[in-house]
Design an enzyme around this catalytic site. Structure first.
Site: not given
Length: 669
Positions: A83, A151, A314, A639
């Site tokens: 993702y 983070t 920010r 596959d």
């Protein structure tokens, strides 16, 4: 800056006093912690009382004061999240074009002088940068800086956190999008769930309050884990932050995939109606709530449904030194180029001020943003990353309880997880669990009574004791399948086994001479099951994929380039079962209360053996769902292995057993 200088002298004196007190009690190692405690309790109050007027250069035309700077330390990451990066990958910036540690500190010092009092280090993954501890230590020396945050994906956190804390790190955000280990491994293409969880616990043990956990919520992948994440805050001082899925270049954003803050809140309030709203700062991006008596809290980052542009404070510096004044903006100013060309501090401030002055009142709407060209998320804000992984195939996702070990199981067996998880993965056998959503009677947790026998040539049926039908018997010998008419027998309870040798048979309903899925004119039609009674129904199907020796050994050693073949095939099988009505035109769309797909390796045949089972409480059977699950799992194995060889044979796709319905139970022996 006089106030900051005075504070610096005060802090240095306090540090010395704290160190002397620690030495006198034989606790020299606790001196940094004592100094940090003193700083956190007094530094903010001192600076507030002696604060100078905020810099005009960091104030935009709408009066927003930007005192929060996010600095990306690297574009690299030690995970390969599906993702995170676009499907075509991310072209990394040459190392020579990235900011050096000294350039980072130079720019940080400049921003702090102008009024920035919080700096967050991001990536990529900031903790893979070798000099990250030194950078934190240098930032801690900047007078006027109140908060140094990071983070991280948490993989390296347990190892580095003690040193980071000693260097001056005082806030942590950890990205974690699922509490299910098998789903975590599928998403990030790497092992490491237990490392992230250990990092979260290490942060709480070292006194971080709260430890923020960032969770991007996306329909079709993890919205079913909302309540689990809330429950995660019960006994830990966490702030789980649910982030609305946002569009970035390469992540195939779709409005239908976004779960809004209000929808999430409604879901959570159904479970905890006593949920309390917490007060928040004006510039906060989060709407915070707390379940009474829980140690932690939850928050919602509503970037899409309810933007917070009006209070935005920010600014961002990318790893290659570009200043972004808006996360969703595509305009950037290279501070690196100006810095390396010898620009003075005053010139840099003017450049920064001009960029801030051009900041718009708010970003575009969500649909416009989704069409806008922007950097891939990995290069800007990995804490807010979202999921494109085969989204068209994830319309109806596996529930969290279908993904291998459950989160509650992990918490219960935390100490022994690595050994147990490793053993499970070594076997390469992943099984599903029961699905929620049914009443207690319907949520049956025992495999229904499928009678089995070891004798070849038998066909086994579970008879309905209340029925009196003409009966037929099927010979399941490997040579052929023959139907032999039998006379009607009186019904009796239980099951009976009959062999074709004795020309006897079991009781089943009289077979129809017509196809049930056609009307009187021969046109395709769906069977009307409205008049049938609800009953427990189950089906088991199987398939075998013959790989050949080379592909088989690569699967067993998990060396396929596309990833863990058995794990992905298991997930594909579960998905296939849930999508059966969309793939097979005349199948009914029925709720499945249990889906299980298991894959095992048969070295004698160099084969992957697939078993799937489906269960429901309804008016029609689940044979097609079980067969679809086995078929999709087999096709996925093909596959993922076809790059090695095309000499792969899919065979033995068949129904193994079924229970329920008027025609009784069936088991292929």
């Amino acid at each position: 800056m006089a106030a900051a200088a005075a504070w610096g002298r005060l802090v240095r004196g306090a540090r010395g006093a704290a160190a002397r007190r620690a030495c006198s009690t034989g606790a020299r190692a606790r001196a940094p912690a004592a100094a940090q405690e003193l700083q956190s309790s007094e530094r903010g109050h001192f600076l507030l009382e002696h604060a100078a007027p905020f810099s005009a250069f960091l104030t935009d035309s709408f009066g927003r004061q930007h005192n929060y700077l996010r600095i990306s330390l690297t574009e690299k990451c030690n995970l390969r999240c599906q993702y995170c990066m676009p499907e075509e990958g991310v072209k990394l910036t040459p190392k020579s074009e990235l900011l050096t540690a000294q350039e980072i500190i130079t720019l940080a010092r400049l921003f702090v002088k102008e009024g920035v009092d919080k700096i967050r280090l991001t990536g990529g993954e900031p903790l893979i940068r070798p000099d990250v501890v030194d950078i934190v230590g240098q930032l801690y020396k900047l007078e006027g800086l109140k908060t140094i945050a990071v983070t991280t994906n948490g993989i390296n956190l347990t190892r580095l956190l003690p040193r980071l804390k000693e260097a001056g790190l005082n806030a942590i955000n950890i990205s974690l999008d699922t509490l299910v280990p098998a789903k975590f491994e599928f998403i990030v293409r790497r092992k490491g769930f237990h490392k992230v969880m250990e990092g979260i616990h290490k942060a709480t043990e070292l006194g971080y309050r709260p430890v923020k956990v960032n969770c991007v919520v996306m329909r079709g992948l993890n919205e079913d884990e909302l309540l689990d994440f809330v429950d995660f805050t019960k006994d830990l001082p966490l702030d789980v932050r649910f982030i609305e899925y946002m569009p970035f270049d390469g992540n195939k954003w779709n409005f239908k995939k976004m779960v809004s803050y209000k929808e999430m809140l409604d879901t959570i309030k159904q479970r905890w109606p006593e949920l309390e709203k917490l007060p928040c700062e004006t510039s906060s991006t989060a709407k915070s709530y707390k379940v009474p008596h829980f140690q932690g809290q939850i928050s919602f980052i509503t970037s899409m449904s309810e933007h917070f542009c009006g209070s935005c404070n920010r600014l961002r510096i990318t790893a290659d030194g570009n200043l972004k004044v808006c996360l969703f903006g595509n305009s950037e100013v290279s501070l690196r180029d100006h810095l390396r060309s010898g620009a003075s501090e005053e010139e840099l401030v003017q450049i920064i001020g001009a960029a801030v002055g051009r900041k718009k009142k708010q970003h575009a709407g969500m649909f416009n943003i989704s069409q806008m060209k922007n950097r891939p998320m990995i290069l800007i804000e990995p804490a807010l990353m979202s999921f494109p992984l085969c989204q068209d195939a994830l319309q109806s996702p596996p529930n969290s309880k279908q993904w291998g070990h459950t989160f509650s199981h992990w918490l219960t067996l935390r100490a022994s997880l690595p050994k147990r998880k490793g053993k499970a993965l070594m076997k390469n056998k992943l099984t599903g669990l029961f699905l929620p959503g049914s009443n207690p009677e319907q949520q049956w947790h025992r495999t229904t009574g499928i009678l089995q026998t070891q004798l070849r040539g038998y066909c086994v049926f579970q008879k309905d004791p209340n029925s009196t039908f003409d009966t037929k018997c099927l010979d399941t010998s490997p040579v052929s399948q023959v139907s032999v008419d039998c006379q009607s027998r009186e019904a009796s309870s239980g099951s009976e086994f009959y062999t074709t040798d004795s020309e006897s048979c079991t009781r089943i309903p009289h077979a129809s001479d017509n196809l049930t899925h056609t009307d009187e004119e021969g046109r395709a039609t769906m069977v009307d099951v409205g008049g049938k009674p609800d009953s427990r129904r189950s089906a088991v199907a199987g398939a075998v994929v013959l790989l050949g020796e080379k592909a088989f050994r690569m699967v067993r050693q998990n060396q396929m380039k596309k990833g863990d073949v058995l794990a992905v095939a298991q997930i594909a099988g579960i998905q296939g079962a849930k999508l059966t009505s969309q793939l097979i035109p005349l199948c009914h769309n029925i709720p499945l209360y249990h889906v299980e797909v298991s894959l095992s390796l048969d070295e004698a045949r160099y084969a992957v053996v697939i078993h799937s089972s489906c269960q429901t409480w309804g008016r029609t059977g689940v044979e097609m769902e079980a067969l679809t699950a086995a078929s999709l799992a087999a096709l996925t194995v093909y596959d993922m292995c076809k790059a090695v060889t095309h000499d792969i044979v899919i065979g033995e796709v068949k129904l193994l057993s079924k229970t329920g319905g008027q025609r009784g139970a069936f088991s292929r022996v």
